[in-house]
Design a protein around this motif. Structure first.
Motif, PDB file in Angstrom:
ATOM      1  N   GLU A  23      24.032 -10.554 -17.688  1.00  0.00           N
ATOM      2  CA  GLU A  23      24.194  -9.102 -17.527  1.00  0.00           C
ATOM      3  C   GLU A  23      23.093  -8.554 -16.613  1.00  0.00           C
ATOM      4  OE1 GLU A  23      24.356  -6.992 -21.223  1.00  0.00           O
ATOM      5  OE2 GLU A  23      24.813  -5.095 -20.227  1.00  0.00           O
ATOM      6  N   ASN A  27      23.800  -6.839 -12.992  1.00  0.00           N
ATOM      7  CA  ASN A  27      23.336  -5.473 -12.723  1.00  0.00           C
ATOM      8  C   ASN A  27      22.311  -5.430 -11.590  1.00  0.00           C
ATOM      9  OD1 ASN A  27      24.953  -4.156 -14.584  1.00  0.00           O
ATOM     10  ND2 ASN A  27      23.529  -4.561 -16.255  1.00  0.00           N
ATOM     11  N   ASN A  30      24.335  -6.051  -8.332  1.00  0.00           N
ATOM     12  CA  ASN A  30      25.614  -5.339  -8.215  1.00  0.00           C
ATOM     13  C   ASN A  30      25.747  -4.608  -6.878  1.00  0.00           C
ATOM     14  OD1 ASN A  30      27.788  -3.636  -8.445  1.00  0.00           O
ATOM     15  ND2 ASN A  30      27.347  -2.948 -10.509  1.00  0.00           N
TER      16      ASN A  30
ATOM     17  N   LYS B  18      32.594  -1.363 -10.609  1.00  0.00           N
ATOM     18  CA  LYS B  18      32.822  -0.460 -11.744  1.00  0.00           C
ATOM     19  C   LYS B  18      32.303  -1.064 -13.056  1.00  0.00           C
ATOM     20  CE  LYS B  18      37.117   1.241  -9.804  1.00  0.00           C
ATOM     21  NZ  LYS B  18      38.539   0.950  -9.809  1.00  0.00           N
ATOM     22  N   PRO B  19      31.938  -0.214 -14.003  1.00  0.00           N
ATOM     23  CA  PRO B  19      31.478  -0.721 -15.301  1.00  0.00           C
ATOM     24  C   PRO B  19      32.542  -1.589 -15.995  1.00  0.00           C
ATOM     25  CG  PRO B  19      31.046   1.622 -15.123  1.00  0.00           C
ATOM     26  CD  PRO B  19      31.832   1.253 -13.914  1.00  0.00           C
ATOM     27  N   GLU B  20      33.825  -1.285 -15.764  1.00  0.00           N
ATOM     28  CA  GLU B  20      34.894  -2.083 -16.381  1.00  0.00           C
ATOM     29  C   GLU B  20      34.838  -3.524 -15.875  1.00  0.00           C
ATOM     30  OE1 GLU B  20      35.039   1.284 -15.252  1.00  0.00           O
ATOM     31  OE2 GLU B  20      37.131   1.214 -14.570  1.00  0.00           O
ATOM     32  N   GLN B  23      31.989  -5.243 -17.490  1.00  0.00           N
ATOM     33  CA  GLN B  23      32.333  -5.523 -18.887  1.00  0.00           C
ATOM     34  C   GLN B  23      33.257  -6.728 -18.987  1.00  0.00           C
ATOM     35  OE1 GLN B  23      30.453  -3.852 -20.977  1.00  0.00           O
ATOM     36  NE2 GLN B  23      31.255  -5.391 -22.364  1.00  0.00           N
TER      37      GLN B  23
END
Lengths: 193, 47
Positions: A23, A27, A30, B18-20, B23
């Protein structure tokens, strides 16, 4: 003090089973990776798809223990993304070329912000009307208006330059605008473009 | 010098997935399981 963990360290943690590490890696990179893909494909949805495929590949490779480029995580990810972009264009038998056929028009992308000839004429007319009216204002109001609007000076600067108080400068500006409105009405001038 | 009154709006927007999508990737990572048997690797999704 915030200590940023190195990519290689996060990769190691992820391989050892720490899911939070992937994660952090996603991030962290990204924006850069999305920008990189978008610069190649120029399509938001496609960028999202390739981004997803890239990290799916990254995850699979790391979980399989097949990653061996410690310390060069981002270039490796970028290479995967680059290859996926090439695959996409190969599959769709086209390279990202801009042409002006059918639905796609290069001129929709390359905008020209300048006014067209008619609007330019109207603008010039408005400018000259406005200048004519400004010249009809009392000199002290003209002075403040020019400094404020055309020279972008603050009321403090206007006050320093003209030797009057800020309140006086504000008052002159207010009267200049009121008088301008009266002149516009009196001369039935339309000031819109 | 007089200023030119042009509007220079930045046309750059921050591009981010996107956050989706993020996720989905995190769920994919959690569900992916690699098993090794006799030198062969098998992928399975524990959904």
């Amino acid at each position: 003090m915030v200590v940023q963990v190195e990519d290689s360290q996060l990769v190691k943690q992820y391989i050892q089973g720490d899911e939070r590490a992937i994660e952090a890696l996603i991030n962290r990179h990204n924006s850069r990776l999305t920008g990189f893909i978008y610069s190649k494909v120029g399509d938001r949805e496609l960028t999202e798809d390739i981004f997803q495929d890239t990290f799916m590949k990254v995850i699979r490779t790391l979980k399989r223990g097949a990653y061996n480029e410690e310390g060069k995580f981002l270039p490796w990810v970028m290479r995967i993304a680059h290859n996926l972009v090439i695959d996409h264009f190969r599959k769709h038998n086209r390279m990202p070329m801009y042409n002006s056929k059918e639905s796609y028009n290069i001129f929709s992308l390359l905008g020209d912000d300048r006014l067209n000839a008619e609007k330019q004429l109207i603008k010039e007319q408005i400018d000259s009307d406005l200048l004519r009216m400004i010249k009809e204002l009392p000199e002290d109001q003209q002075e403040v208006l020019e400094m404020r609007i055309y020279k972008d000076m603050s009321f403090k600067e206007i006050s320093d330059n003209t030797g009057v108080s800020i309140n006086t400068a504000l008052g002159r500006m207010r009267y200049a605008l009121i008088n301008l409105r009266k002149l516009v009405e009196a001369n039935s001038i339309v000031l819109t473009n | 010098m007089e200023k030119l009154y042009t509007k220079n709006k930045s046309k750059n927007t921050l591009v981010k997935a996107k956050p989706e999508t993020i996720q989905f990737l995190l769920s994919y990572s959690k569900s992916l399981n690699i098993t090794e048997a006799e030198g062969l690797q098998f992928e399975s999704n524990l959904n």
